[in-house]
Design a protein around this motif. Structure first.
Motif, PDB file in Angstrom:
ATOM      1  N   ASN A   1      66.254  24.593  33.548  1.00 37.44           N
ATOM      2  CA  ASN A   1      65.603  25.898  33.712  1.00 37.44           C
ATOM      3  C   ASN A   1      64.259  25.738  34.423  1.00 37.44           C
ATOM      4  O   ASN A   1      63.457  24.866  34.072  1.00 37.44           O
ATOM      5  CB  ASN A   1      65.387  26.540  32.343  1.00 37.44           C
ATOM      6  N   GLU A   2      64.016  26.584  35.391  1.00 36.60           N
ATOM      7  CA  GLU A   2      62.800  26.484  36.182  1.00 36.60           C
ATOM      8  C   GLU A   2      61.636  27.138  35.433  1.00 36.60           C
ATOM      9  O   GLU A   2      61.677  28.327  35.114  1.00 36.60           O
ATOM     10  CB  GLU A   2      63.010  27.120  37.553  1.00 36.60           C
ATOM     11  N   LEU A   3      60.607  26.330  35.166  1.00 46.70           N
ATOM     12  CA  LEU A   3      59.477  26.749  34.346  1.00 46.70           C
ATOM     13  C   LEU A   3      58.198  26.729  35.169  1.00 46.70           C
ATOM     14  O   LEU A   3      57.867  25.719  35.801  1.00 46.70           O
ATOM     15  CB  LEU A   3      59.330  25.822  33.138  1.00 46.70           C
ATOM     16  N   TYR A   4      57.485  27.851  35.131  1.00 42.65           N
ATOM     17  CA  TYR A   4      56.177  27.950  35.772  1.00 42.65           C
ATOM     18  C   TYR A   4      55.112  28.077  34.681  1.00 42.65           C
ATOM     19  O   TYR A   4      55.252  28.903  33.769  1.00 42.65           O
ATOM     20  CB  TYR A   4      56.128  29.157  36.710  1.00 42.65           C
ATOM     21  N   LEU A   5      54.087  27.263  34.786  1.00 44.92           N
ATOM     22  CA  LEU A   5      53.013  27.256  33.803  1.00 44.92           C
ATOM     23  C   LEU A   5      51.782  27.968  34.362  1.00 44.92           C
ATOM     24  O   LEU A   5      51.418  27.769  35.531  1.00 44.92           O
ATOM     25  CB  LEU A   5      52.624  25.811  33.450  1.00 44.92           C
ATOM     26  N   TYR A   6      51.152  28.764  33.522  1.00 46.95           N
ATOM     27  CA  TYR A   6      49.869  29.378  33.875  1.00 46.95           C
ATOM     28  C   TYR A   6      48.946  29.275  32.670  1.00 46.95           C
ATOM     29  O   TYR A   6      49.404  29.224  31.522  1.00 46.95           O
ATOM     30  CB  TYR A   6      50.054  30.841  34.310  1.00 46.95           C
TER      31      TYR A   6
END
Length: 250
Positions: free
Chosen positions: A39-44
């Motif tokens: 699963n493609e995860l973007y962190l902010y």
């Protein structure tokens, strides 16, 4: 306000546990991913200048790191995360190294610009993306960019603060969740501690989750709000009326 006063003579810090907030955000993403791998995860992250932001991020990282290590998630936009993938527990300094690459500056305009850059530089390749957003206004700004990215049909995204616009967004099936930090509970906890101090009664067992500070803290419960429990947690509890939610942003 929810900031630690780290001075001699402070008996207790009554607060929402910022690390627990991050843990709940991270666990929500894990629960939504299920057994699926890759699963493609973007962190902010919140502003690196602000004391609570590393705590939120550390809490989320603690639960997400094992799921990054086992391939459930692939971090798309924070190359520095690879240095700590086998280290769930971060110090503030270590968290800040990752956060520097995904820093929203707690600012809606900066968040939009950052998300636009990431959609271009680290474009999603899946129809569903997972996003750790630190609070509600960053969540809305980030989602607006990713939902319009080519090929993206679904954005699973976190939030925090249960502001009216995001509660409305959750009702509309857009933002996935938020964290309710109910000030009514916080105030009651503060009164309870003050009352015990004045009466000389035994105090609750404190926690020390603010790094090297010696000030004991009493954490106040936070609540994960989704479409499933929004009616009970927000409206039935009297936090907002439906009318207030409907008129948000007008």
């Amino acid at each position: 306000y929810d900031r630690l006063v780290d001075l001699p003579g402070v008996s207790f810090y009554v607060t929402f546990d910022s690390i627990a907030v991050g843990e709940q955000q991270g666990q929500f993403l894990i629960d939504q991913a299920g057994d699926t791998k890759g699963n493609e995860l973007y962190l902010y992250a919140g502003g690196t200048w602000e004391a609570n932001a590393p705590l939120f991020f550390r809490g989320a990282w603690e639960v997400l790191a094992p799921k990054i290590a086992d391939g459930t998630f692939v971090v798309m936009n924070a190359p520095k995360a690879a240095d700590y993938v086998n280290q769930p527990e971060l110090t503030n300094a270590e968290a800040l190294e990752i956060m520097a690459q995904v820093d929203t500056n707690w600012d809606p305009a900066d968040t939009t610009t950052l998300a636009q850059n990431h959609v271009s530089t680290f474009p999603p390749t899946a129809s569903k993306v997972f996003i750790l957003a630190p609070n509600d206004f960053t969540s809305r700004a980030i989602r607006a960019e990713f939902i319009n990215a080519a090929g993206v049909d679904e954005v699973i995204i976190t939030g925090q603060d249960a502001d009216k616009l995001s509660i409305k967004s959750i009702q509309d099936g857009e933002q996935s969740m938020t964290i309710l930090k109910d000030v009514r509970t916080l105030v009651q906890n503060a009164f309870d501690i003050a009352d015990k101090l004045m009466k000389g009664e035994d105090l609750p067992t404190p926690t020390h989750f603010y790094g090297e500070s010696n000030v004991p803290a009493v954490p106040t419960e936070v609540v994960v709000v989704t479409q499933d429990n929004l009616q009970e947690a927000i409206i039935d509890s009297g936090y907002y009326t439906q009318e207030e939610i409907d008129s948000a942003g007008e």
